[in-house]
Design an enzyme around this catalytic site. Structure first.
Site, PDB file in Angstrom:
ATOM      1  N   SER A   1      -5.846 -14.662  -7.426  1.00  0.00           N
ATOM      2  CA  SER A   1      -6.906 -14.349  -8.383  1.00  0.00           C
ATOM      3  C   SER A   1      -7.636 -15.590  -8.908  1.00  0.00           C
ATOM      4  CB  SER A   1      -6.346 -13.529  -9.544  1.00  0.00           C
ATOM      5  OG  SER A   1      -5.982 -12.237  -9.096  1.00  0.00           O
TER       6      SER A   1
ATOM      7  N   GLY B   1       2.803   1.608 -11.491  1.00  0.00           N
ATOM      8  CA  GLY B   1       1.466   1.386 -12.011  1.00  0.00           C
ATOM      9  C   GLY B   1       0.417   1.230 -10.939  1.00  0.00           C
TER      10      GLY B   1
ATOM     11  N   LYS C   1       1.504  -3.107 -15.764  1.00  0.00           N
ATOM     12  CA  LYS C   1       0.304  -2.280 -15.900  1.00  0.00           C
ATOM     13  C   LYS C   1       0.487  -1.130 -16.887  1.00  0.00           C
ATOM     14  CE  LYS C   1      -1.457  -3.688 -11.430  1.00  0.00           C
ATOM     15  NZ  LYS C   1      -1.972  -3.301 -10.095  1.00  0.00           N
TER      16      LYS C   1
ATOM     17  N   ASN D   1       8.598   8.572  -3.219  1.00  0.00           N
ATOM     18  CA  ASN D   1       9.254   7.581  -4.075  1.00  0.00           C
ATOM     19  C   ASN D   1      10.757   7.780  -4.020  1.00  0.00           C
ATOM     20  OD1 ASN D   1       8.675   5.410  -6.039  1.00  0.00           O
ATOM     21  ND2 ASN D   1       9.768   6.731  -7.465  1.00  0.00           N
TER      22      ASN D   1
ATOM     23  N   ASP E   1      -8.222  -1.026  -9.930  1.00  0.00           N
ATOM     24  CA  ASP E   1      -7.448  -1.022  -8.683  1.00  0.00           C
ATOM     25  C   ASP E   1      -7.954   0.017  -7.689  1.00  0.00           C
ATOM     26  OD1 ASP E   1      -5.660  -3.109  -9.105  1.00  0.00           O
ATOM     27  OD2 ASP E   1      -4.174  -1.837 -10.074  1.00  0.00           O
TER      28      ASP E   1
ATOM     29  N   LYS F   1       9.662  10.560 -10.789  1.00  0.00           N
ATOM     30  CA  LYS F   1       8.491   9.738 -11.112  1.00  0.00           C
ATOM     31  C   LYS F   1       7.285  10.170 -10.287  1.00  0.00           C
ATOM     32  CE  LYS F   1       8.643   5.368 -11.903  1.00  0.00           C
ATOM     33  NZ  LYS F   1       8.850   3.898 -11.739  1.00  0.00           N
TER      34      LYS F   1
ATOM     35  N   THR G   1      -0.992  -7.767 -13.330  1.00  0.00           N
ATOM     36  CA  THR G   1      -0.353  -7.362 -12.089  1.00  0.00           C
ATOM     37  C   THR G   1       1.073  -6.897 -12.394  1.00  0.00           C
ATOM     38  OG1 THR G   1       0.043  -8.029  -9.797  1.00  0.00           O
ATOM     39  CG2 THR G   1       0.439  -9.697 -11.492  1.00  0.00           C
TER      40      THR G   1
ATOM     41  N   ALA H   1       5.572   5.064  -7.020  1.00  0.00           N
ATOM     42  CA  ALA H   1       5.078   5.875  -8.132  1.00  0.00           C
ATOM     43  C   ALA H   1       4.944   5.030  -9.397  1.00  0.00           C
ATOM     44  CB  ALA H   1       6.014   7.065  -8.371  1.00  0.00           C
TER      45      ALA H   1
ATOM     46  N   ASN I   1      -5.169  -2.696 -15.457  1.00  0.00           N
ATOM     47  CA  ASN I   1      -5.057  -3.949 -14.708  1.00  0.00           C
ATOM     48  C   ASN I   1      -6.094  -4.982 -15.135  1.00  0.00           C
ATOM     49  OD1 ASN I   1      -7.423  -2.914 -13.451  1.00  0.00           O
ATOM     50  ND2 ASN I   1      -6.938  -4.036 -11.569  1.00  0.00           N
TER      51      ASN I   1
END
Length: 274
Positions: free
Chosen positions: A17, A129, A66, A150, A101, A155, A62, A127, A86
């Protein structure tokens, strides 16, 4: 005066980033500084408060923060359905939260990969963020089927139930599944939204889940993850998450600076063959 921004995570040393936002700033003539912030797992709020007190204008968030970011923000519409944030902007005493995202993923798929989600069978692994953040834009793409797999089925089922209550998505076939129940299904798009690739691991995915001509997309970037190697061994084309990273960063940059950068030269400059 130079405005300060950061990406916060745990881990965060791998993040591209800072390079991306530096390229955006150079391209658009914006005066910013952008750094990496490693937050202790139990101190996200304190890390944010300290950065803001030191003059920070905003952060990208990140894994694994989140959901924590959502709880400490005034969420915009882009974050409400996801209940995950995010991108944070500090403005006028407010902490505003966004989720870029999903838009970044769909833009990368459609513009950079020439892959349309419409009428496709889509499998998303994870499952957390990251998955929550892409659900709304993926569903807006009108897939034929969306399955969330997942290790902890509850979740995944919770995400499906939450998005299934949104009226405009009610007609879309959505379901949650454990990995060992995927053996008889084939998907046109398989997205790894877990962070397993950062640990050189992968979820227990059956090889037969890939349909002919499918795309395996790993949201981890900058490395050949076990998931990508697994897909390639099955004869499937693959993509890492670099394009998504740059596209979602461009949306965050626009939120902060009011200027939309050109992503394609940045992606081209950062891309390295695996």
């Amino acid at each position: 005066m130079t405005d300060r921004y950061a990406v916060v995570g745990h881990p965060v040393a791998h993040s591209l980033s800072p390079e991306i936002h530096a390229a955006f700033a150079c391209q658009t003539g914006q005066d910013i500084e952008y750094i990496r912030l490693l937050a202790p797992l139990d101190a996200f709020d304190a890390t944010m408060a300290r950065f803001r007190a030191e003059g920070g204008q905003g952060v990208n968030v990140t894994a694994p923060f989140k959901f924590a970011a959502f709880r400490c923000c005034e969420p915009a519409a882009s974050a409400m359905d996801a209940q995950a944030v995010n991108t944070i902007a500090f403005r006028g005493g407010k902490t505003l939260g966004y989720n870029t995202d999903g838009g970044g993923l769909v833009t990368d798929l459609e513009r950079n990969r020439a892959f349309s989600i419409r009428d496709k069978r889509v499998l998303v692994m994870g499952a957390g963020g990251a998955t929550a953040g892409i659900m709304h834009p993926v569903l807006q793409g009108c897939p034929k089927l969306l399955v969330i797999a997942n290790r902890t089925l509850e979740k995944a089922a919770g995400l499906v139930a939450r998005f299934g209550k949104i009226k405009k998505f009610a007609a879309t076939a959505m379901t949650a599944a454990p990995y060992d129940a995927l053996g008889g299904d084939k998907f046109d798009l398989v997205i790894n939204a877990t962070s397993a690739g950062l640990r050189d691991e992968m979820p227990p995915l059956p090889a037969e889940v890939f349909a002919a001509g499918s795309l395996a997309y790993d949201m981890v970037y900058g490395r050949q993850t076990p998931f990508m190697k697994f897909a390639q061994s099955a004869g499937v084309r693959t993509s890492d998450g670099l394009g998504m990273l740059v596209e979602q960063a461009a949306e965050a940059f626009f939120i902060w600076r009011g200027v939309r950068p050109d992503t394609r030269p940045v992606i081209a400059n950062l891309w390295k063959p695996a």
